[in-house]
Design a protein around this motif. Structure first.
Motif, PDB file in Angstrom:
ATOM      1  N   PRO A   1       3.654   7.417  -7.781  1.00 28.04           N
ATOM      2  CA  PRO A   1       3.693   7.255  -6.323  1.00 28.04           C
ATOM      3  C   PRO A   1       2.429   6.578  -5.805  1.00 28.04           C
ATOM      4  O   PRO A   1       1.353   6.673  -6.417  1.00 28.04           O
ATOM      5  CB  PRO A   1       3.794   8.702  -5.819  1.00 28.04           C
ATOM      6  N   GLU A   2       2.582   5.902  -4.675  1.00 29.20           N
ATOM      7  CA  GLU A   2       1.452   5.183  -4.083  1.00 29.20           C
ATOM      8  C   GLU A   2       0.282   6.122  -3.794  1.00 29.20           C
ATOM      9  O   GLU A   2      -0.878   5.762  -3.985  1.00 29.20           O
ATOM     10  CB  GLU A   2       1.894   4.484  -2.792  1.00 29.20           C
ATOM     11  N   GLU A   3       0.593   7.315  -3.322  1.00 25.08           N
ATOM     12  CA  GLU A   3      -0.471   8.277  -3.014  1.00 25.08           C
ATOM     13  C   GLU A   3      -1.256   8.636  -4.267  1.00 25.08           C
ATOM     14  O   GLU A   3      -2.484   8.722  -4.251  1.00 25.08           O
ATOM     15  CB  GLU A   3       0.141   9.535  -2.394  1.00 25.08           C
ATOM     16  N   GLU A   4      -0.536   8.820  -5.373  1.00 21.55           N
ATOM     17  CA  GLU A   4      -1.196   9.138  -6.642  1.00 21.55           C
ATOM     18  C   GLU A   4      -2.035   7.959  -7.132  1.00 21.55           C
ATOM     19  O   GLU A   4      -3.144   8.133  -7.631  1.00 21.55           O
ATOM     20  CB  GLU A   4      -0.146   9.520  -7.682  1.00 21.55           C
ATOM     21  N   LEU A   5      -1.510   6.744  -6.970  1.00 20.48           N
ATOM     22  CA  LEU A   5      -2.269   5.566  -7.381  1.00 20.48           C
ATOM     23  C   LEU A   5      -3.560   5.429  -6.573  1.00 20.48           C
ATOM     24  O   LEU A   5      -4.608   5.064  -7.120  1.00 20.48           O
ATOM     25  CB  LEU A   5      -1.418   4.306  -7.222  1.00 20.48           C
ATOM     26  N   ALA A   6      -3.468   5.717  -5.281  1.00 20.23           N
ATOM     27  CA  ALA A   6      -4.664   5.638  -4.436  1.00 20.23           C
ATOM     28  C   ALA A   6      -5.709   6.654  -4.899  1.00 20.23           C
ATOM     29  O   ALA A   6      -6.911   6.355  -4.966  1.00 20.23           O
ATOM     30  CB  ALA A   6      -4.289   5.881  -2.979  1.00 20.23           C
ATOM     31  N   ARG A   7      -5.262   7.855  -5.223  1.00 22.90           N
ATOM     32  CA  ARG A   7      -6.182   8.880  -5.708  1.00 22.90           C
ATOM     33  C   ARG A   7      -6.774   8.474  -7.055  1.00 22.90           C
ATOM     34  O   ARG A   7      -7.970   8.645  -7.298  1.00 22.90           O
ATOM     35  CB  ARG A   7      -5.427  10.207  -5.849  1.00 22.90           C
ATOM     36  N   LEU A   8      -5.931   7.906  -7.910  1.00 19.67           N
ATOM     37  CA  LEU A   8      -6.404   7.461  -9.220  1.00 19.67           C
ATOM     38  C   LEU A   8      -7.451   6.361  -9.075  1.00 19.67           C
ATOM     39  O   LEU A   8      -8.462   6.344  -9.787  1.00 19.67           O
ATOM     40  CB  LEU A   8      -5.221   6.981 -10.055  1.00 19.67           C
ATOM     41  N   ARG A   9      -7.237   5.449  -8.139  1.00 21.34           N
ATOM     42  CA  ARG A   9      -8.210   4.377  -7.914  1.00 21.34           C
ATOM     43  C   ARG A   9      -9.562   4.949  -7.470  1.00 21.34           C
ATOM     44  O   ARG A   9     -10.610   4.483  -7.908  1.00 21.34           O
ATOM     45  CB  ARG A   9      -7.685   3.394  -6.868  1.00 21.34           C
ATOM     46  N   ARG A  10      -9.517   5.964  -6.610  1.00 20.80           N
ATOM     47  CA  ARG A  10     -10.776   6.575  -6.166  1.00 20.80           C
ATOM     48  C   ARG A  10     -11.514   7.208  -7.350  1.00 20.80           C
ATOM     49  O   ARG A  10     -12.732   7.095  -7.473  1.00 20.80           O
ATOM     50  CB  ARG A  10     -10.506   7.610  -5.076  1.00 20.80           C
TER      51      ARG A  10
END
Length: 446
Positions: free
Chosen positions: A85-94
């Motif tokens: 999910p996009e939310e998970e990808l954003a967290r992973l990027r951080r």
């Protein structure tokens, strides 16, 4: 004096505050600064150059770009069997950005100590990884990394960070860690007292937490568990997320005894089966996610290390056969196998049933499917498993023709136990060392 430059972008709190301002007032305030009257909602024609990225962070003048993050994220997500999910990808990027910052600090520290990593060292480690995964073919690994959206340079940068940190620790940490022979002898005596008790080989992902960020770290850990349960690679996530020294080996702790584990981990691991994932568990200093790789008994031979000599006897069915039409032949097959007088008789199944007979010697029991391991280990020489398989894939049995049991484990030596204690102490000091580097760094976010 320690200084840390915060993001030039608005924080979430600041954005929330702006959202509360009436739109009309925002328009009035923006008017003098917008002499061309450009509307807020504009359409861009053409595409931006994906190779031109602004810096995501600057660490002591070293630039970390969005491309760096994208390529490192690809290393983590490549093994996932599901869309993230996009939310998970954003967290992973951080998280990846934080890792890249730490990695940069480690490389810079080694350079400051005049212990830089040589390119030849990196190439050698890269070639070793290629040999393990692509059969001595670095070009095949290059192509694979590019196919998943990463690059050889991204992986080599990660390798450089690991080697640089080893150099820094050898200079500023390892020489100051001492373990006495008395300590080791006491532990060995305790180990002997634990003979026959269970010990566990774990995969771990450790995330440090304080009272201030506890909730955020716990939520982060829960999201990691969600991704692992959906097929994410534990090794990849451990390398990118874990703050333990085992991160460089994918979280593998080696074998541990209950007495060496914090209370919550000790309690949980005793209820786990190999292949099971548990967490996040709160332990002193943060949270851990555990994966049970293997279980054995202290100073006791592991029966799964036994080497088995097997004969596989199998039959197949014509295409289109049903369970009902194959039932008679399966029953005949089972009866015939039960009548065999040992491995010397196995080859007679070729003529009698048109079966295929294959001999395979020196197979470690632990390499066989888990459902068959206990069955085979309880067989006598010349006995067979029950028939197993399907109409589509064929039905087969395994006949035990020989077994070489493993020798009783001699246990750790004084040297190996001393090395283990040293590693634990180096890990704790390394964490403090990295915290000091973060505190002294100039970091600017864009």
């Amino acid at each position: 004096m320690t200084r840390k430059f915060l993001s030039k972008a608005f924080t979430p709190l600041a954005l929330a505050g702006m959202a509360a301002v009436p739109a009309a007032l925002l328009a009035q305030a923006a008017a003098p600064a917008n002499p061309f009257g450009i509307p807020d909602d504009v359409q861009i024609f053409g595409s931006s150059n994906p190779n031109v990225r602004t810096a995501t962070a600057i660490v002591n003048d070293f630039v970390i770009t969005g491309t760096d993050i994208d390529q490192r994220v690809a290393l983590v997500t490549a093994a996932s069997e599901n869309d993230i999910p996009e939310e998970e990808l954003a967290r992973l990027r951080r998280q990846v950005l934080r890792n890249l910052i730490d990695e940069t600090l480690k490389i810079q520290e080694a350079t400051n100590l005049e212990l830089p990593v040589e390119a030849a060292q990196v190439d050698q480690r890269y070639a070793q990884l290629a040999a393990q995964n692509f059969g001595q073919n670095p070009e095949a690994m290059d192509q694979y990394l590019q196919s998943i959206g990463s690059s050889p340079a991204a992986l080599k940068r990660q390798i450089t960070g690991e080697l640089a940190w080893q150099n820094a620790l050898r200079r500023n940490v390892t020489p100051f860690v001492n373990v006495s022979e008395e300590e080791v002898n006491e532990l060995l005596e305790r180990l002997e007292a634990d003979r026959g008790k269970d010990e566990y080989r774990l995969g771990e992902i450790y995330l440090s937490a304080t009272s201030e960020n506890r909730e955020a770290v716990m939520q982060n850990a829960r999201q990691i568990v969600d991704q692992l349960q959906q097929g994410g690679s534990f090794v990849a996530y451990a390398r990118q997320y874990s703050e333990a020294s085992t991160a460089v080996v994918g979280g593998d702790t080696g074998f541990l005894r209950i007495g060496t584990l914090p209370g919550p981990m000790a309690e949980a691991v005793q209820q786990m089966q190999p292949g099971q994932l548990v967490g996040p568990l709160e332990i002193p200093g943060g949270f851990t996610i555990m994966y049970l790789i293997e279980k054995r008994q202290v100073l006791t031979a592991d029966p799964l290390e036994a080497l088995l000599s097997l004969k596989q006897i199998s039959i197949t069915f014509p295409e289109g056969s049903t369970q009902e039409s194959a039932a008679g032949r399966v029953e005949q097959f089972g009866t015939f196998v039960q009548g065999l007088r040992g491995c010397a008789d196995a080859d007679s199944a070729r003529d009698a049933l048109g079966a295929n007979v294959v001999t395979n010697e020196q197979i470690p029991a632990k390499q066989l499917p888990q459902q068959l391991q206990n069955i085979l280990l309880n067989l006598q020489i010349g006995q067979s498993t029950p028939p197993f398989g399907s109409v589509e894939d064929g039905v087969r049995v395994l006949m035990l023709c020989g077994r070489d049991d493993p020798e009783v484990a001699g246990g750790p030596t004084v040297e190996s136990m001393m090395a283990q204690i040293e590693d634990d102490r180096i890990n704790k000091r390394a964490q403090r060392y990295l915290r000091d580097l973060r505190n002294d760094a100039y970091i600017e976010y864009n």
